[in-house]
Design a protein around this motif. Structure first.
Motif, PDB file in Angstrom:
ATOM      1  N   THR A  80     106.326   5.417 -69.239  1.00  0.00           N
ATOM      2  CA  THR A  80     105.523   4.339 -70.372  1.00  0.00           C
ATOM      3  C   THR A  80     105.920   2.755 -69.685  1.00  0.00           C
ATOM      4  O   THR A  80     105.605   1.571 -69.368  1.00  0.00           O
ATOM      5  N   ARG A 103      94.331  -4.854 -76.862  1.00  0.00           N
ATOM      6  CA  ARG A 103      93.399  -3.861 -76.014  1.00  0.00           C
ATOM      7  C   ARG A 103      92.045  -4.834 -75.366  1.00  0.00           C
ATOM      8  O   ARG A 103      91.718  -4.864 -73.599  1.00  0.00           O
ATOM      9  N   LEU A 141      97.947   3.745 -71.618  1.00  0.00           N
ATOM     10  CA  LEU A 141      98.984   2.760 -72.371  1.00  0.00           C
ATOM     11  C   LEU A 141      97.750   2.734 -73.581  1.00  0.00           C
ATOM     12  O   LEU A 141      99.101   3.805 -74.596  1.00  0.00           O
ATOM     13  N   TYR A 142      96.792   2.527 -74.057  1.00  0.00           N
ATOM     14  CA  TYR A 142      96.476   2.769 -74.991  1.00  0.00           C
ATOM     15  C   TYR A 142      95.348   3.938 -75.787  1.00  0.00           C
ATOM     16  O   TYR A 142      95.819   4.584 -76.572  1.00  0.00           O
ATOM     17  N   ARG A 145      96.399   6.592 -74.227  1.00  0.00           N
ATOM     18  CA  ARG A 145      97.933   7.388 -74.428  1.00  0.00           C
ATOM     19  C   ARG A 145      98.491   6.757 -76.635  1.00  0.00           C
ATOM     20  O   ARG A 145      99.048   8.334 -77.348  1.00  0.00           O
ATOM     21  N   GLN A 146      98.423   5.688 -76.926  1.00  0.00           N
ATOM     22  CA  GLN A 146      98.683   5.534 -77.942  1.00  0.00           C
ATOM     23  C   GLN A 146      97.897   5.931 -78.985  1.00  0.00           C
ATOM     24  O   GLN A 146      98.116   6.834 -80.080  1.00  0.00           O
ATOM     25  N   GLU A 192     105.261  -3.130 -77.758  1.00  0.00           N
ATOM     26  CA  GLU A 192     104.936  -2.288 -78.869  1.00  0.00           C
ATOM     27  C   GLU A 192     105.224  -1.311 -78.583  1.00  0.00           C
ATOM     28  O   GLU A 192     105.405  -0.387 -79.066  1.00  0.00           O
ATOM     29  N   VAL A 193     104.771  -1.110 -77.500  1.00  0.00           N
ATOM     30  CA  VAL A 193     104.775   0.440 -76.828  1.00  0.00           C
ATOM     31  C   VAL A 193     106.112   1.139 -76.179  1.00  0.00           C
ATOM     32  O   VAL A 193     106.239   2.153 -75.523  1.00  0.00           O
ATOM     33  N   ASN A 204     111.131   8.196 -70.867  1.00  0.00           N
ATOM     34  CA  ASN A 204     109.812   7.382 -70.888  1.00  0.00           C
ATOM     35  C   ASN A 204     109.333   6.521 -69.984  1.00  0.00           C
ATOM     36  O   ASN A 204     108.923   5.793 -69.677  1.00  0.00           O
ATOM     37  N   ALA A 238     101.995  -6.425 -76.329  1.00  0.00           N
ATOM     38  CA  ALA A 238     101.746  -5.484 -76.205  1.00  0.00           C
ATOM     39  C   ALA A 238     102.952  -4.413 -75.553  1.00  0.00           C
ATOM     40  O   ALA A 238     102.961  -3.073 -75.953  1.00  0.00           O
ATOM     41  N   GLY A 242     104.018   0.339 -67.773  1.00  0.00           N
ATOM     42  CA  GLY A 242     104.038  -1.317 -68.363  1.00  0.00           C
ATOM     43  C   GLY A 242     104.338  -2.231 -67.783  1.00  0.00           C
ATOM     44  O   GLY A 242     103.534  -3.824 -67.576  1.00  0.00           O
TER      45      GLY A 242
END
Length: 452
Positions: A260, A325, A440-441, A443-444, A379-380, A257, A376, A264
């Protein structure tokens, strides 16, 4: 005897009333329990930021005591370099202590981080000056900062994850915002102490020994924080987990990861840079660059701490309502386009009023962005290594951006001659935050689509 409907009515009313009273009592106890847990878990954050802020505020006096040099600039740069060195230890602390917290539990792990942090605080407060013990003085101060940095690497991540795991549904942002809010209380207390000392003692007395008083006070409150944190209960989310990751599994997860974690870290760069610019660097900036009085800088810092305390839970609650976001993107863009004009306006005619206005504006940036960012970031991260993942990302941001903000800001002013140049560093951090949010968002959303 046969009961009639009429005779049952009073019984029903009494039963309903008793049930409602029990529910109300249970709810009140639950709220009190949540509040108590927030206070207990954030107490260590208070100590961490209290000492960090003192180091930045008294940097001028610390530089003269431990890092004497041929010029004030050289002494300050050595002092800020030692201040920043503690942040270089954060990634190591994040991996070692973060994985420990993910393995043994939030409560036990956070007691360990508090112990290490306390050792660093006591060391810095008690070490004699360079005039007394020579080169050993700056070495011991450096050791104290490294211990503080090592513990802080997992402290903030552990606290943030704990708050996220005890949060009621739909209020994660509001709960996690108190991690940073507790630090603002430390800023206010430290600034108030500095103001009192400045009003009570002569300048020579402060330079000689008075600057140590707040550090001694920090040592005195350590036992009370230990008592508070020892009463902390483990989270239900951690207790319900049947598997505890091994060290090998932690490293494997971080390897898998890494994107991420890196994103982050960029996400948190906006937070760390803004925070250390408007708190730790402000007193030195006000005195040495803007030529304002020490009292002016202290009052501004105190008011900034109060402002941060207000905006952080507002940002967290807003992110719960409209999403993380939109807030992260909006604040990043606002900072990119307005940070330098605001600093330039301040530098053109420096005054207490302008310094306060600009830093309160930046405080709004910090509070709203960080209120959304902490939730955030929790959560990731993968759930089984959430503490070490959060801690590593945040520690990287602090090591690369936040921790060296005072040193980089000092260097920028010296190199460019532009008193507003620290804004360039803040704008760069905002660009990183905007980019990380987008990545990040995106990818989510991609992961959510693939799962569906």
């Amino acid at each position: 005897q046969r009961l009639t409907v009429r005779s049952l009515i009073p019984i029903t009313i009494v039963s309903t009333t008793v049930a409602m009273m029990k529910t109300t009592t249970t709810t009140t106890r639950a709220k009190g329990s949540k509040l108590g847990a927030i206070l207990r878990v954030t107490s260590g954050n208070f100590l961490e930021q209290f000492d960090f802020f003192l180091f930045g505020f008294y940097a001028t006096y610390i530089s003269r005591t431990f890092f004497p040099a041929t010029s004030e600039f050289a002494s300050l740069m050595m002092t800020f370099a030692v201040f920043g060195s503690g942040f270089l230890m954060r990634p190591l602390g994040a991996i070692v202590l973060g994985s420990y917290i993910d393995k043994v539990g939030r409560r036990k792990g956070l007691i360990v981080t508090l112990s290490i942090m306390a050792a660093g605080t006591v060391l810095i407060a008690l070490v004699p000056g360079y005039a007394s013990i020579g080169i050993a003085a700056p070495i011991l101060v450096l050791l104290g900062r490294l211990l503080q940095g090592f513990s802080a690497g997992a402290e903030m991540g552990g606290v943030s994850v704990y708050l996220a795991e005890i949060a009621t549904p739909g209020r994660t942002g509001f709960y996690t915002s108190w991690q940073s809010a507790s630090q603002q209380v430390a800023i206010v207390v430290a600034a108030a102490l500095g103001y009192t000392i400045n009003a009570t003692l002569q300048a020579a007395e402060i330079a000689d020994w008075g600057w140590r008083i707040p550090f001694f006070i920090g040592c005195v409150i350590i036992p009370f924080i230990f008592i508070i944190r020892r009463s902390l209960e483990e989270t239900e989310a951690f207790t319900a987990r049947h598997h505890r990751p091994t060290t090998r599994e932690v490293f494997r997860s971080m390897r898998d990861n890494w994107r991420t974690v890196l994103a982050g870290g960029l996400l948190a760069s906006m937070t760390t840079t803004t925070f250390y610019l408007i708190t730790v660097y402000t007193p030195t900036f006000g005195r040495t660059v803007l030529n304002l009085s020490t009292t002016d800088s202290l009052v501004v810092t105190l008011l900034v701490g109060i402002s941060n305390f207000f905006w952080l839970p507002v940002g967290g609650a807003l992110s719960d309502r409209i999403g993380r976001r939109p807030l992260l993107l909006a604040i990043s863009l606002l900072c990119i386009f307005t940070a330098y004009p605001a600093m330039h306006w301040l530098a053109q005619a420096a005054s207490f009023e302008r310094l306060l206005a600009v830093l309160l504006y930046f405080s709004f940036f910090f509070g709203i962005y960080n209120g959304a960012m902490v939730a955030a970031l929790t959560e990731v991260m993968p759930q089984n290594v959430r503490v070490v993942g959060f801690s590593l990302a945040f520690s990287l941001a602090t090591a690369v951006f936040g921790g060296f903000t005072p040193a980089i800001s000092t260097l920028l002013v010296q190199a460019t001659g532009d008193k507003a140049s620290p804004a360039y560093w803040l704008m760069f951090a905002a660009v990183c935050g905007f980019t990380a949010t987008t990545i990040l968002y995106r990818r989510q959303r991609s992961l959510a689509v693939s799962v569906v």
